[in-house]
Design an enzyme around this catalytic site. Structure first.
Site, short mmCIF file in Angstrom:
data_model
loop_
_atom_site.label_atom_id
_atom_site.label_comp_id
_atom_site.label_asym_id
_atom_site.label_seq_id
_atom_site.Cartn_x
_atom_site.Cartn_y
_atom_site.Cartn_z
N GLU A 141 -19.31 51.83 78.71
CA GLU A 141 -18.16 52.40 77.99
C GLU A 141 -16.85 52.05 78.68
O GLU A 141 -15.86 51.69 78.02
CB GLU A 141 -18.32 53.92 77.89
CG GLU A 141 -17.12 54.65 77.32
CD GLU A 141 -16.82 54.28 75.87
OE1 GLU A 141 -15.73 54.66 75.40
OE2 GLU A 141 -17.65 53.62 75.22
N HIS B 134 -15.75 48.42 78.26
CA HIS B 134 -15.16 48.27 76.92
C HIS B 134 -13.74 48.80 76.89
O HIS B 134 -12.85 48.19 76.29
CB HIS B 134 -16.04 49.01 75.90
CG HIS B 134 -15.48 48.96 74.50
ND1 HIS B 134 -15.08 50.09 73.82
CD2 HIS B 134 -15.23 47.92 73.66
CE1 HIS B 134 -14.63 49.75 72.63
NE2 HIS B 134 -14.70 48.44 72.51
N HIS C 241 -12.82 53.13 63.33
CA HIS C 241 -12.58 52.37 64.56
C HIS C 241 -13.08 50.94 64.42
O HIS C 241 -12.42 49.99 64.87
CB HIS C 241 -13.29 53.08 65.71
CG HIS C 241 -12.80 52.66 67.07
ND1 HIS C 241 -11.46 52.52 67.37
CD2 HIS C 241 -13.47 52.36 68.21
CE1 HIS C 241 -11.33 52.16 68.64
NE2 HIS C 241 -12.54 52.04 69.16
N HIS D 33 -25.76 49.49 51.42
CA HIS D 33 -25.40 48.38 52.30
C HIS D 33 -26.12 47.10 51.89
O HIS D 33 -25.54 46.01 51.93
CB HIS D 33 -25.74 48.74 53.75
CG HIS D 33 -25.45 47.65 54.73
ND1 HIS D 33 -24.23 47.01 54.80
CD2 HIS D 33 -26.21 47.07 55.69
CE1 HIS D 33 -24.25 46.09 55.76
NE2 HIS D 33 -25.45 46.10 56.30
N HIS E 195 -25.77 40.77 64.74
CA HIS E 195 -25.35 41.06 63.36
C HIS E 195 -23.86 41.43 63.33
O HIS E 195 -23.13 41.03 62.41
CB HIS E 195 -26.19 42.20 62.80
CG HIS E 195 -26.20 42.28 61.31
ND1 HIS E 195 -26.43 41.18 60.49
CD2 HIS E 195 -26.00 43.32 60.46
CE1 HIS E 195 -26.38 41.55 59.23
NE2 HIS E 195 -26.11 42.83 59.18
#
Length: 331
Positions: A77, A80, A142, A251, A309
């Protein structure tokens, strides 16, 4: 002024590459369940780095007694956050240099301004992601903000580094279709993000059917109720399998629409010598993305394929933005 312009030009390319790294790393953090690796923001357990020593861990445990300290997830985290913070500084520099050399740059200075505002909002969304405990609407927003930042930085970079080969033979309807590709793609990115943030990626694992049916039992009300907590329905109960299956099924439908739309567009663009290479690249990435999506279902969402992906989605954004830039006259 030319010094500022050259710095702006280099930073735009660096910013686009960095944004790609931030988007993919953000997906890795989320998919490895490290999104709450640090329970506070912008630091981690009250510090600017992850607690490592026994004393630091004990202090962190006292401040956050209900948190289970996992340094591995916390470091994911924080790395990032460090990269995202660096990207924020790069965008701030682009904003300043853009206005200082506004008579030289090849985009409107309002674009770097918009980028700065989006980055500021992204920082707020990053904070709310932690403080609101991964609320799906916040996490999905986000993701869209990250892809939008990547798209805008790609546009700015291509305007200064790319080649413009405007094909006058392109029909107005085909040009409109190129613009529409961005809308279709961002809508599908949102559906993908909504599937991931609701942990609905494995709601049905057979393909092409879902629970053995072409259309499973659906619950659109809870599936797409935006203002709710993670795992909860609109009335506060647990999210049902029907709702999760609906999210994944929609989706899939979005993926089919995106594949048909972008595939048809790419095939049409191969007839233009100026856009042929970009169109062929779009086809290759699109086919790869569909293959990875199917493999994720059949192989039970391995982390490497799940992250790939997200990388594929980011590459589709980049290619689509570049094609849009190519058919747009220089500023």
């Amino acid at each position: 002024m030319m010094i500022n312009y050259n710095r702006f030009k280099r930073l735009s390319l660096f910013g686009a590459l960095l944004a790609l790294c931030v988007v993919v790393l953000g997906a890795y953090v989320r998919l490895s369940d490290a999104g709450l690796g640090c329970p506070d923001w912008p630091g981690c357990y009250g510090a600017l780095t992850v607690p490592q020593s026994e004393t630091a861990i004990q202090k962190a445990q006292q401040i956050f007694p209900h948190s289970n300290i996992e340094t591995g997830k916390a470091w994911k985290e924080m790395v990032h956050r460090y990269l995202a913070g660096t990207l924020g500084l790069v965008v701030l520099s682009i904003f300043i240099l853009g206005w200082r050399s506004r008579q030289y740059i090849k985009v409107s200075p309002l674009l770097p301004t918009a980028l700065l505002l989006i980055i500021a909002f992204q920082a707020a969304l990053g904070m709310w992601t932690v403080t609101m405990l991964l609320k799906p609407a916040i996490v999905s927003a986000h993701l869209i903000g990250g892809m939008t930042t990547l798209g805008l930085l790609t546009w700015v970079a291509h305007r200064h580094w790319g080649a413009f080969s405007i094909d006058k033979s392109l029909s107005p309807s085909l040009k409109l279709m190129v613009r529409g590709a961005l809308v279709i793609l961002l809508a599908q990115v949102f559906l993908g993000g909504w599937t991931s943030t609701n942990y609905a990626a494995l709601a049905c694992t057979d393909f092409p059917t879902c629970h053995g049916a072409w259309m499973p039992d659906v619950d659109f009300r809870d599936a797409f109720h935006l203002v709710r907590e993670l795992g909860q329905s609109a009335n506060g109960g647990n999210l049902t399998l029907a709702a999760l299956s609906t999210i994944q099924w929609v989706h899939r439908i979005g993926a089919l629409v995106t594949f048909i739309y972008l595939g048809s567009l790419a095939l049409a663009l191969t007839k233009s010598p100026a856009l042929k290479h970009a169109a062929l690249l779009l086809i290759a990435v699109l086919l790869t993305q569909i293959g990875i999506g199917i493999a994720n279902l059949l192989l039970q969402l391995p982390l490497v394929l799940a992250v790939a992906h997200n990388l594929g989605a980011a590459l589709l954004v980049i290619i689509t933005v570049v094609i849009n830039s190519k058919i747009t006259a220089p500023h």
